[in-house]
Every structure is written in structure tokens, then in C-alpha cells.
Design a protein around this motif. Structure first.
Motif, short mmCIF file in Angstrom:
data_model
loop_
_atom_site.label_atom_id
_atom_site.label_comp_id
_atom_site.label_asym_id
_atom_site.label_seq_id
_atom_site.Cartn_x
_atom_site.Cartn_y
_atom_site.Cartn_z
N MET A 192 -5.55 -18.45 0.95
CA MET A 192 -5.94 -17.06 1.21
C MET A 192 -4.69 -16.18 1.16
O MET A 192 -3.66 -16.53 1.74
N THR A 193 -4.79 -15.06 0.46
CA THR A 193 -3.61 -14.23 0.21
C THR A 193 -3.90 -12.79 0.59
O THR A 193 -5.06 -12.37 0.59
N PRO A 194 -2.86 -12.00 0.93
CA PRO A 194 -3.09 -10.57 1.23
C PRO A 194 -3.81 -9.87 0.09
O PRO A 194 -3.43 -10.00 -1.08
N GLY A 195 -4.87 -9.16 0.43
CA GLY A 195 -5.73 -8.56 -0.59
C GLY A 195 -5.49 -7.08 -0.78
O GLY A 195 -4.39 -6.56 -0.53
N ILE A 196 -6.55 -6.37 -1.20
CA ILE A 196 -6.42 -4.98 -1.60
C ILE A 196 -7.14 -4.05 -0.61
O ILE A 196 -7.40 -2.89 -0.94
N GLN A 197 -7.41 -4.55 0.60
CA GLN A 197 -7.97 -3.71 1.65
C GLN A 197 -6.89 -3.45 2.70
O GLN A 197 -6.31 -4.40 3.23
N PRO A 198 -6.60 -2.20 3.04
CA PRO A 198 -5.60 -1.93 4.08
C PRO A 198 -6.11 -2.36 5.45
O PRO A 198 -7.31 -2.26 5.74
N ALA A 199 -5.21 -2.85 6.28
CA ALA A 199 -5.59 -3.27 7.63
C ALA A 199 -5.50 -2.12 8.62
O ALA A 199 -6.09 -2.18 9.70
N LEU A 200 -4.73 -1.07 8.27
CA LEU A 200 -4.48 0.04 9.19
C LEU A 200 -4.50 1.37 8.46
O LEU A 200 -4.17 1.43 7.27
N THR A 201 -4.86 2.41 9.18
CA THR A 201 -4.61 3.76 8.69
C THR A 201 -3.20 4.17 9.10
O THR A 201 -2.57 3.53 9.94
N ALA A 202 -2.71 5.24 8.52
CA ALA A 202 -1.36 5.71 8.85
C ALA A 202 -1.27 6.11 10.32
O ALA A 202 -0.29 5.76 11.01
N SER A 203 -2.27 6.80 10.83
CA SER A 203 -2.24 7.24 12.23
C SER A 203 -2.28 6.05 13.18
O SER A 203 -1.65 6.09 14.25
N GLU A 204 -3.02 5.00 12.84
CA GLU A 204 -3.07 3.81 13.69
C GLU A 204 -1.70 3.14 13.76
O GLU A 204 -1.25 2.74 14.84
N TRP A 205 -1.03 3.02 12.60
CA TRP A 205 0.29 2.38 12.61
C TRP A 205 1.30 3.22 13.40
O TRP A 205 2.09 2.68 14.18
N ILE A 206 1.25 4.54 13.23
CA ILE A 206 2.19 5.40 13.96
C ILE A 206 1.96 5.31 15.46
O ILE A 206 2.91 5.38 16.25
N SER A 207 0.71 5.11 15.88
CA SER A 207 0.41 5.02 17.31
C SER A 207 0.89 3.72 17.94
O SER A 207 0.85 3.59 19.17
N GLY A 208 1.32 2.74 17.14
CA GLY A 208 1.88 1.51 17.68
C GLY A 208 1.08 0.27 17.42
O GLY A 208 1.42 -0.82 17.90
N ILE A 209 0.01 0.37 16.63
CA ILE A 209 -0.84 -0.80 16.37
C ILE A 209 -0.27 -1.62 15.22
O ILE A 209 0.18 -1.06 14.21
N ASN A 210 -0.26 -2.95 15.37
CA ASN A 210 0.14 -3.87 14.30
C ASN A 210 -1.04 -4.78 13.98
O ASN A 210 -1.72 -5.27 14.89
N ARG A 211 -1.27 -5.00 12.68
CA ARG A 211 -2.32 -5.93 12.25
C ARG A 211 -1.82 -6.70 11.05
O ARG A 211 -1.11 -6.16 10.20
N ASP A 212 -2.21 -7.97 10.98
CA ASP A 212 -1.88 -8.78 9.81
C ASP A 212 -2.68 -8.29 8.60
O ASP A 212 -3.73 -7.65 8.76
N PRO A 213 -2.21 -8.59 7.39
CA PRO A 213 -2.95 -8.16 6.19
C PRO A 213 -4.35 -8.74 6.15
O PRO A 213 -4.62 -9.82 6.68
#
Length: 481
Positions: free
Chosen positions: A371-392
Motif C-alpha cells: 500500500m502506497t501514498p495515494g492521490i487523496q489529501p489527508a488534511l486541509t491547509a487549515s487543519e494542518w496549520i491548527s496542529g493536526i498531523n495525519r499519515d498519508p
């Protein structure tokens, strides 16, 4: 203290990748007739995804790059449309990993621009970008997309700063200014929570990008780092650089302790920059030198010797740069695990080079295609800026590349501001590129200064006249009373 050395003598350990070989495409499946840029900046000047191939081209009067569908191989028409909105040479281009028709570019004109390529490709020259991002005071040499968020872009300029752009609003949300010289490369761990940079000040830095806080750094006096790459989830880094004897080196670092490399090995005595490419699915590391014709590849292991030399692809044609096809664009039926797009400047040629694992069976090889990182984003920009981390978000290559739903990139509606003085837009003005432009700008500024001085002197005279008139009124008023 002596560092562990890596033996070049092949050891016959159990590895499914020990027989991987490079296969160059037939001439009719190459891209011919492309005027590849002659810029000496140390970048690849090439970006590729499953739909398009983008190449920075030689041009006059600003920078440009060409975009062609990957299926449109053969000789490219000299009149093929280009993306030509930059006012300076284009130094780097990168496709968005989640929107395959969105590409970012940076230039000597100090700007970063986001372009939306039509689904069928370019029909005419493109000069209007979806977004124009200004924040650097000098030319911008690097752009990198965040690995799990579709709306976060990083740019590094010759002003020694890294800017983090939120493309949902079209503005910079963070400036990292811990570097003291030009940033040479940037790399991210799997979820994008950590960033490593190499810099001309000979310091390797590991930092938290949201805060800009440097977690660790290594002062590389014996190993001058040029490029750095995260090794997936192995909590290790690989760097390429130059030793004190000017020989090319590779070093492996523990992410938790950058005080000393785990392994350090001299490669050869050539002078070209070594570009590292890591495949997290197969744990293979590829080394390609600028100006070389060969590509070495290794297997990364968790135990000693850590770096296992496998083989070498050889070619007489020197490479200026290399583009890498994402995993979902590979030919799974041919057991292709990696694909380069090699820029051969002298021939104006782009050669696809496939790295293939020889297998006799025609069935899907699950052991080399996890299984490999695909073409769906795990986060929106605002979610990442707020401090959320998610794997691909992972995908399987077994059924081929199929997109479940079509994402659409929406650029923020941003009013274009301008400040025009004597016919010069101060916000749009860019640094001069030639001596003649510099002289013209100098004389225009001198003329503007002279005009402003005259205007100021006129206003001073007017102010003195009004003050005298006011005094006269004050003197006349008591006599009337």
C-alpha cells in the motif's frame, strides 16, 4: 573516531531487489526537440506525474516551461505552447501530488506562482497564473508541496528564508528565518510534521515547520551537505555532499541524534552534485550525479550495514536533471518499481528510464507493491496549520490507478492591489535582470526624485505664503476692533 565504512564488494544476501535493472525507453518513446534550459542552478528543471511532463525551457525575455501529456512522446513541435508568465528565469517546478493539473513554479523575479493546466493540455501560451505569491525579497530557488495537505506549499529563497503558503487564502502564514545562507534542499517526513533542510552554511537542520523551531542540527565540517532526504518512517536521514578532500560522499543519520552520522562513505572523485531519490515502498535509494550518465542504487536496511549497494545503471549521455514518476503512474504489469525522466541537454531529449524487478510470473507482485501514498489529501491547509498531523491516505496499485472522486482546486478570490507612482507599479516591480534594465530603472528613479523634490519645494513656498496671509489677518483684526 572512525566512522563505519560501507563495502563496495557485493555481498550475496537475501534481497528481492538485488537484480533490479534499468531499462531506457526506445527512441520513439522519448521526448525529443525540447529546448531544455541551460541555467546552471542546481535543480532538476523537470516535474512529472501520471498525466503531464513539465520541463523548464530556454527562453528570452523572462522564464518559461513546457507542459506535454506523458502519452504524447516523440518529437515536440518547436511552436508548442508554453507557460510563460514569469518575468525572470524559472528555477524550480513541482506538481501538486493531489491535483494533477496544478503546478507550482518559482523564479528569479522573486515570485511563486500556481498554474492550472487544462485537462487536455496547453492549446496556447499561458501567461495568467491562478495565484501569484509575493513575499521573498530575492529570487526563489525551491518549492515543495506538503506531503499530506493539498493546500500547503513551502518556498525557499535567496533571502535565506522559508515561507509557508496557505493556498486556501493565498497568503504566507509562516516565515522560517533560522538559516544564515542559501537553502539548498528541503525534505519532509511521511506525515509532514518534520522538515529537514540543507544549507550553504554547512549546517543540517531538523525542525518543526509550523513553529519554525529547530529540534536538532549538525555542523557538517567533514561532510558538506548538499541534499537531504527523509527515509520514510525509518526515523533516518540520508545526505549527499562533499568531503574535505572534495570527493562525493553519502551519509546516513539517526533522526534522534544528529551529532554524528551512522554511516559515511565516499562515492567517487567527480565534481557533479549527487541527487538522492528514496523509494519508501521498496526501501531503495538511488543516487544520480549531475553531469553523470550513471545511476547507482542501494537498499536501506534497519540493521548493519544499513546501506547495501545493489547495482548501477550506466549510460554515456550526461544528465542535467531527473524527474520521478509517482507510484500510481508506474507499469505494474512490467514489475516497474521506479521511473526516471532524464534530461539530456545536448540532444534536447527526455529519456524515460524504468527500474524493473525481473519476475517470470505475470500475476500482480504484492511483495514489491505494498500500500502506497495515494492521490487523496489527508488534511486541509487549515487543519494542518491548527496542529493536526495525519499519515498519508494509502492506495493499492493492484487494480490500476482509478480516482474515486474528482477533486477540484479552488483558488481564493483575492483582490489585486496596486500602488502606481509615476507609471510604476511598486508592488509588481521586479529586480532588474540586465545592466541596461538597471540603468533605466536608476534614471527613472532619479527623475522621480527630482520631480518629488520640485513638488516639495512648491508646497513649501505655498505653505509660507499661507502662513504670511494668516499673520496678516491676525494683525488686521485688532485694529478693526
Amino acid at each position: 573516531m572512525l566512522l563505519p565504512q560501507m563495502s563496495w564488494r557485493p555481498t550475496y544476501r537475501s534481497s528481492k531487489f538485488r537484480n533490479v535493472y534499468g531499462k531506457v525507453a526506445n527512441r520513439e518513446h522519448c521526448f525529443d526537440g525540447i529546448p531544455i534550459t541551460k541555467n546552471v542552478h542546481d535543480n532538476h528543471f523537470c516535474a512529472v506525474n501520471s498525466k503531464f511532463l513539465a520541463i523548464v525551457t530556454e527562453s528570452s525575455g523572462g522564464g518559461s516551461f513546457i507542459v506535454v501529456p506523458v502519452s504524447q512522446y516523440g518529437r515536440i513541435d518547436p511552436r508548442h505552447p508554453k507557460v510563460c508568465g514569469h518575468q525572470g528565469n524559472v528555477l524550480d517546478i513541482k506538481w501538486n501530488p493531489f491535483f494533477e493539473n496544478i503546478i507550482a513554479s518559482c523564479s528569479e523575479d522573486t515570485s511563486v506562482r500556481i498554474w492550472e493546466i487544462p485537462p487536455e493540455g496547453l492549446r496556447r501560451n499561458m501567461t495568467e497564473a491562478v495565484l501569484e505569491l509575493y513575499g521573498h525579497s530575492r529570487r526563489v530557488g525551491l518549492v515543495e508541496w506538503h506531503p499530506t495537505s493539498s493546500g500547503i506549499l513551502f518556498s525557499a529563497g535567496y533571502d535565506y528564508k522559508v515561507l509557508i503558503w496557505n493556498l486556501e487564502v493565498g497568503e504566507a502564514v509562516k516565515m522560517i528565518d533560522c538559516h544564515t545562507d542559501v537553502i539548498l534542499s528541503m525534505s519532509f517526513n511521511t506525515d509532514g510534521s518534520l522538515m529537514a533542510t540543507s544549507c550553504k552554511d554547512k549546517i543540517l537542520r531538523l525542525m518543526e515547520p509550523r513553529s519554525g523551531r529547530v529540534l536538532q542540527q549538525a555542523n557538517c565540517k567533514n561532510h558538506r551537505v548538499n541534499r537531504v532526504v527523509f527515509l520514510g518512517n525509518m526515523k533516518r536521514l540520508v545526505t549527499t555532499g562533499v568531503s574535505r578532500w572534495n570527493t562525493r560522499q553519502i551519509a546516513l543519520w539517526d533522526q534522534e541524534d544528529l551529532s554524528m552520522p551512522m554511516v559515511e562513505e565516499e562515492i567517487d572523485g567527480l565534481s557533479g552534485l549527487l541527487f538522492p531519490f528514496y523509494d519508501a515502498d521498496t526501501h531503495m535509494l538511488y543516487l544520480a550525479g549531475k553531469g553523470d550518465g550513471n545511476i547507482r542504487y542501494f537498499e536501506i536496511t534497519a540493521e548493519k550495514p544499513y546501506l547495501q549497494y545493489l547495482m548501477e545503471y550506466r549510460s554515456p549521455a550526461p544528465q542535467k536533471g531527473l524527474g520521478v514518476m509517482p507510484k500510481h503512474g508506474l507499469d505494474v504489469a512490467a514489475c516497474e518499481v521506479f521511473r526516471f525522466y532524464k534530461l539530456v541537454t545536448l540532444k534536447g531529449l527526455i529519456e524515460p528510464i524504468s527500474m524493473i524487478v525481473p519476475r517470470r510470473s505475470d500475476t500482480y507482485q504484492e511483495d514489491i507493491y505494498p500500500m502506497t501514498p495515494g492521490i487523496q489529501p489527508a488534511l486541509t491547509a487549515s487543519e494542518w496549520i491548527s496542529g493536526i498531523n495525519r499519515d498519508p491516505v494509502l492506495m493499492s496499485l493492484k487494480e490500476g490507478y482509478q480516482r474515486s472522486d474528482q477533486l477540484v482546486f479552488i483558488a481564493p478570490a483575492k483582490e489585486k492591489k496596486s500602488k502606481v507612482v509615476n507609471g510604476i507599479d511598486l508592488l509588481e516591480n521586479v529586480p532588474p535582470r540586465t545592466e541596461n534594465e538597471l540603468l533605466r530603472m536608476f534614471f527613472r528613479q532619479q527623475e522621480e526624485l527630482r520631480r518629488l523634490k520640485e513638488e516639495l519645494a512648491t508646497k513649501d513656498v505655498r505653505i509660507r505664503q499661507l502662513e504670511l496671509g494668516l499673520n496678516n489677518l491676525k494683525n488686521v483684526s485688532p485694529n478693526n476692533v
